[in-house]
Design an enzyme around this catalytic site. Structure first.
Site: not given
Length: 227
Positions: A94, A172, A174
């Site tokens: 990002c 993302h 994560e």
């Protein structure tokens, strides 16, 4: 293998007790891969001595813009160039995706087309990949040497690779559903259009390809390759 995490922002304080902060999310994503981790909170001015402080490097997301005037952005850009020159593998997510492109000659802007939030599907070299997104800024001009490996109609440069050197991703891997739900509640209202927040909330139960991207990132760190 030691992975140095360059932390450029924080998860919302209200969700950190459940989700952890951004470095915790990456440690969870890359768990079981044999990595050790050390974090430098560059947003607060904490920097490593140089590229040799870790075997590989990862730059997190942030609520800041890569083009904003912050004291820590120029030294971070310099460190990115030093990491590349030292031949250390570098991954950006990002904001990390954007600041690496900017440091290497690309351009990042607040995208006129608006926001991408929640579960989003990308064309990843001909195959669909679903990941959670949360961004308005985008890369709008590629730096030299970057190859596009994922895109969709909203985000032309969703993942980039400089073969054997750098791997960056706009969404993302994560972020699980709990993180997106927290962002909707704490950072979305009054900023992101309500219909987009509603759609992101409705998509929370749908699966994502986070584990696939975690494996890809781990392979890139170890082998400098995505395949």
């Amino acid at each position: 293998m030691k992975i140095g995490i360059l932390q450029t922002g924080h998860a919302p304080a209200d969700i950190r007790p459940e989700t952890g902060d951004y470095p915790d999310m990456f440690e969870h994503l890359l768990a079981g891969q044999g990595f050790d981790f050390e974090t430098w909170v560059v947003e607060d001015g904490a920097f490593p001595d140089g590229p040799g402080a870790a075997d590989g490097w990862l730059i997190t997301g942030s609520r800041h813009g890569a083009y904003e005037d912050h004291d820590w952005i120029p030294p971070l850009e310099a460190l990115i160039r030093e990491i590349r020159a030292a031949g250390k593998p570098l991954v950006g997510i990002c904001f990390g995706h954007q600041i690496i492109a900017q440091a290497l000659g690309g351009r990042v802007e607040k995208f006129a087309g608006g926001w991408a939030v929640g579960r989003t599907v990308y064309d990843w070299q001909g195959a669909p990949v679903a990941l959670n997104a949360w961004h308005q800024d985008q890369i709008v001009a590629l730096p030299e040497g970057a190859e596009v490996i994922a895109s969709n109609p909203f985000c032309a440069y969703a993942a980039l690779v400089w073969p054997g050197e750098i791997f960056t991703v706009q969404p993302h891997p994560e972020f699980g559903a709990q993180v997106i739900d927290g962002l909707i509640r704490t950072r979305g209202k009054g900023v992101v259009p309500e219909d987009q927040l509603d759609a992101a909330r409705d998509a929370l139960p749908a699966p994502t390809d986070n584990a696939k991207l975690g494996q890809m990132i781990a392979r890139f760190f170890r082998e400098r390759s995505l395949e």
